[in-house]
Design a protein around this motif. Structure first.
Motif, PDB file in Angstrom:
ATOM      1  N   LYS A  56       0.948  -1.467   0.048  1.00  0.00           N
ATOM      2  CA  LYS A  56      -0.092   0.058  -0.258  1.00  0.00           C
ATOM      3  C   LYS A  56       0.756   1.303   0.100  1.00  0.00           C
ATOM      4  O   LYS A  56       0.578   1.953   0.961  1.00  0.00           O
ATOM      5  CB  LYS A  56      -0.710   0.220   1.301  1.00  0.00           C
ATOM      6  N   PRO A  57       1.965   1.266  -0.896  1.00  0.00           N
ATOM      7  CA  PRO A  57       2.746   2.820  -0.826  1.00  0.00           C
ATOM      8  C   PRO A  57       1.703   3.897  -1.225  1.00  0.00           C
ATOM      9  O   PRO A  57       2.119   4.892  -1.138  1.00  0.00           O
ATOM     10  CB  PRO A  57       3.591   2.424  -1.821  1.00  0.00           C
ATOM     11  N   LYS A  58       0.655   3.632  -2.092  1.00  0.00           N
ATOM     12  CA  LYS A  58      -0.268   4.821  -2.452  1.00  0.00           C
ATOM     13  C   LYS A  58      -1.358   5.280  -1.670  1.00  0.00           C
ATOM     14  O   LYS A  58      -1.791   6.135  -1.943  1.00  0.00           O
ATOM     15  CB  LYS A  58      -0.736   4.520  -3.917  1.00  0.00           C
ATOM     16  N   THR A  59      -1.371   4.669  -0.463  1.00  0.00           N
ATOM     17  CA  THR A  59      -2.581   5.304   0.362  1.00  0.00           C
ATOM     18  C   THR A  59      -2.275   6.655   0.725  1.00  0.00           C
ATOM     19  O   THR A  59      -1.044   6.850   1.258  1.00  0.00           O
ATOM     20  CB  THR A  59      -2.874   4.289   1.677  1.00  0.00           C
ATOM     21  N   LYS A  60      -3.326   7.467   0.765  1.00  0.00           N
ATOM     22  CA  LYS A  60      -3.141   8.821   1.577  1.00  0.00           C
ATOM     23  C   LYS A  60      -2.856   8.640   3.127  1.00  0.00           C
ATOM     24  O   LYS A  60      -3.209   7.878   3.726  1.00  0.00           O
ATOM     25  CB  LYS A  60      -4.259   9.606   1.265  1.00  0.00           C
ATOM     26  N   ARG A  61      -1.895   9.547   3.461  1.00  0.00           N
ATOM     27  CA  ARG A  61      -1.568   9.586   4.856  1.00  0.00           C
ATOM     28  C   ARG A  61      -2.865  10.140   5.357  1.00  0.00           C
ATOM     29  O   ARG A  61      -3.534  10.989   4.889  1.00  0.00           O
ATOM     30  CB  ARG A  61      -0.556  10.652   5.177  1.00  0.00           C
ATOM     31  N   PRO A  62      -3.234   9.745   6.679  1.00  0.00           N
ATOM     32  CA  PRO A  62      -4.315  10.348   7.196  1.00  0.00           C
ATOM     33  C   PRO A  62      -4.208  11.787   7.513  1.00  0.00           C
ATOM     34  O   PRO A  62      -3.140  12.446   7.770  1.00  0.00           O
ATOM     35  CB  PRO A  62      -4.502   9.639   8.861  1.00  0.00           C
ATOM     36  N   PRO A  63      -5.059  12.537   7.477  1.00  0.00           N
ATOM     37  CA  PRO A  63      -5.267  14.070   7.582  1.00  0.00           C
ATOM     38  C   PRO A  63      -4.836  14.586   8.923  1.00  0.00           C
ATOM     39  O   PRO A  63      -4.897  13.813   9.786  1.00  0.00           O
ATOM     40  CB  PRO A  63      -6.716  14.577   7.356  1.00  0.00           C
TER      41      PRO A  63
END
Length: 113
Positions: free
Chosen positions: A25-32
């Motif tokens: 999962k390298p493309k998952t957005k970091r949590p805001p």
């Protein structure tokens, strides 16, 4: 002895899992992230604001003093950036602490764009 070995085996599995997860999962957005801000008011003593910054945001006295002056001059200042949960906790802690000391100090959070 069996159970000890079993626990160790589980641990290895977990470790294996975590590496797989991070690789897939390298493309998952970091949590805001959320900015926690202190707002200026005409009643809360400056020393109290400095104390809050030291106590809840881990600043040293000089940093806390600078930031308190920024709040004082600009009306508000970002005092830290955290995940949603931690930001919420900090806001609650500061508000609760201010209330218990009868100060109207306001602390808010806002999503970082």
């Amino acid at each position: 002895m069996h159970s000890v070995w079993h626990m160790m085996a589980d641990k290895q599995d977990e470790d294996g899992d975590t590496t797989v997860v991070t690789e897939t999962k390298p493309k998952t957005k970091r949590p805001p992230l959320y900015k926690v801000m202190l707002l200026n008011d005409d009643y809360t003593p400056m020393e109290f604001v400095v104390h809050v910054l030291e106590r809840f945001f881990g600043l040293n006295h000089a940093q806390a003093f600078e930031l308190m002056l920024t709040v004082h001059k600009k009306g508000l200042a970002v005092v830290g950036v955290f995940s949603h949960e931690i930001a919420e906790t900090k806001v609650a802690q500061v508000m609760d602490y201010a209330r218990r000391h009868q100060h109207p100090l306001q602390c808010t959070m806002e999503k970082e764009e």
